[in-house]
Design a protein around this motif. Structure first.
Motif, PDB file in Angstrom:
ATOM      1  N   VAL A 173       2.677  -3.799  -7.862  1.00  0.00           N
ATOM      2  CA  VAL A 173       1.495  -4.545  -7.559  1.00  0.00           C
ATOM      3  C   VAL A 173       1.329  -5.268  -6.303  1.00  0.00           C
ATOM      4  O   VAL A 173       0.433  -4.951  -5.498  1.00  0.00           O
ATOM      5  N   ILE A 177      -1.238  -3.979  -3.524  1.00  0.00           N
ATOM      6  CA  ILE A 177      -2.016  -4.872  -2.499  1.00  0.00           C
ATOM      7  C   ILE A 177      -1.829  -4.754  -1.046  1.00  0.00           C
ATOM      8  O   ILE A 177      -2.894  -4.834  -0.408  1.00  0.00           O
ATOM      9  N   HIS A 183       2.727   0.843   0.376  1.00  0.00           N
ATOM     10  CA  HIS A 183       3.586   0.846  -1.099  1.00  0.00           C
ATOM     11  C   HIS A 183       4.515   1.861  -1.129  1.00  0.00           C
ATOM     12  O   HIS A 183       5.599   1.698  -2.074  1.00  0.00           O
TER      13      HIS A 183
END
Lengths: 207, 103
Positions: A173, A177, A183
């Motif tokens: 998560v 974001i 990521h």
């Protein structure tokens, strides 16, 4: 009672019990290193490649061929899947009953759930910009991995496995974001690293 | 063990204690194949069979003959009664180690 050879102290008897229990656990449970390390290293390597080639904001840190991260991922994931498939089937070959059935159902859950997401992402991925498509695939698969680890912890009453699943979900998560590029870096280091650590801890417990 | 009048004679024998200890790892209703158990305990097949029969007579283990594909297989599991006996035995051992702790 049978005398002579059975004349051991209560402390020795308890030690004997623990030794035989540990021996059998080692003989019927999969080796944690074979279960976690192939995936841990696969994530570490392939998501690092994604980060270097498709960095945050479209930056290219290392000018690798465009196809390399994806091909590396496919190859490493197939290898990891084969290794964990064989290592993970050990309990099913050595025992039978509800426990062996749980293992089989759990293995099938992974395959079917990953196949479902792959079909979905292939269908809608083409309509998104390249960076978003990458995030969709990686974020979706990492989310599924976290969820299945947590579900597995419920089957085997394994708190470490739950911690790994929860950790994987949280960093996923955070990475989503942060956005594409970040990521990949977060999943490579913290996700892959988490699985490598889980394999090492599990191995130490079994030894 | 000299001063142990309360210890279950069936599993007080070292070999049978080892068998029951190993089987206690399995969940209820799960069974293990004979060769895997034999390997883990490092016993001969004959020796293990003898002890399994005694445990079976006491109702502590269940031995099932079956087929896995076309090869015959022997599966072993600890019964509820066997698990209870094992738990009482380990509790008795602990009580012997720390007298007064459990009373």
């Amino acid at each position: 009672m049978e005398p002579s050879e059975d004349d051991i102290s209560p402390a020795e008897a308890l030690a004997l019990i623990e030794r035989e229990r540990a021996n059998l656990v080692r003989d019927i449970r999969p080796d944690p290193r074979l279960m976690y390390w192939p995936w841990g290293f696969a994530w570490l390597i392939c998501f690092s490649l994604f980060f270097l080639r498709y960095g945050p904001g479209g930056r290219i840190y290392v000018d690798l061929p465009e196809w390399l991260p994806l091909v590396a991922m496919l190859v490493l994931f197939v290898v990891a899947g084969l290794v964990t498939g064989v290592a993970g089937s050990k309990p099913m070959r050595r025992t039978s009953g509800p426990g062996a059935w749980s293992g089989r159902a759990y293995a099938l859950s992974w395959s079917l759930a990953f196949a479902s997401l792959s079909v979905l992402f292939s269908r809608i991925g083409g309509h998104l910009p390249e960076q978003q498509t990458g995030l969709l695939w990686a974020g979706g698969m990492v989310a599924l991995t976290g969820a299945l680890h947590m579900a597995g912890s419920a089957i085997w009453q394994d708190r470490e496995l739950f911690a790994l699943g929860a950790w994987t979900s949280v960093i996923n998560v955070a990475g989503i974001i942060a956005g594409p590029g970040w990521h990949s870096l977060i999943v490579a280091i913290l996700g892959g690293g988490g699985m490598i650590l889980a394999g090492a801890l599990g191995w130490r417990q079994l030894r | 063990m000299t001063e142990s009048p309360d210890l279950d004679p069936v599993i007080h024998a070292q070999a049978r204690l080892r068998v029951v200890s190993a089987l206690s790892v399995l969940n209820e209703h799960d069974k293990i194949t004979f060769p895997v158990l034999q390997d883990s305990l490092r016993m001969t097949a004959g020796n293990l069979s003898v002890h399994l029969r005694k445990l079976e007579d006491a109702g502590y283990v269940e031995v099932t003959k079956t087929h896995q594909g076309r090869t015959p297989a022997t599966l072993i599991r600890l019964t509820r009664r066997g698990r209870l006996a094992f738990e009482e035995y380990t509790a008795a051992l602990r009580a012997l180690l720390e007298p007064g702790a459990s009373t």
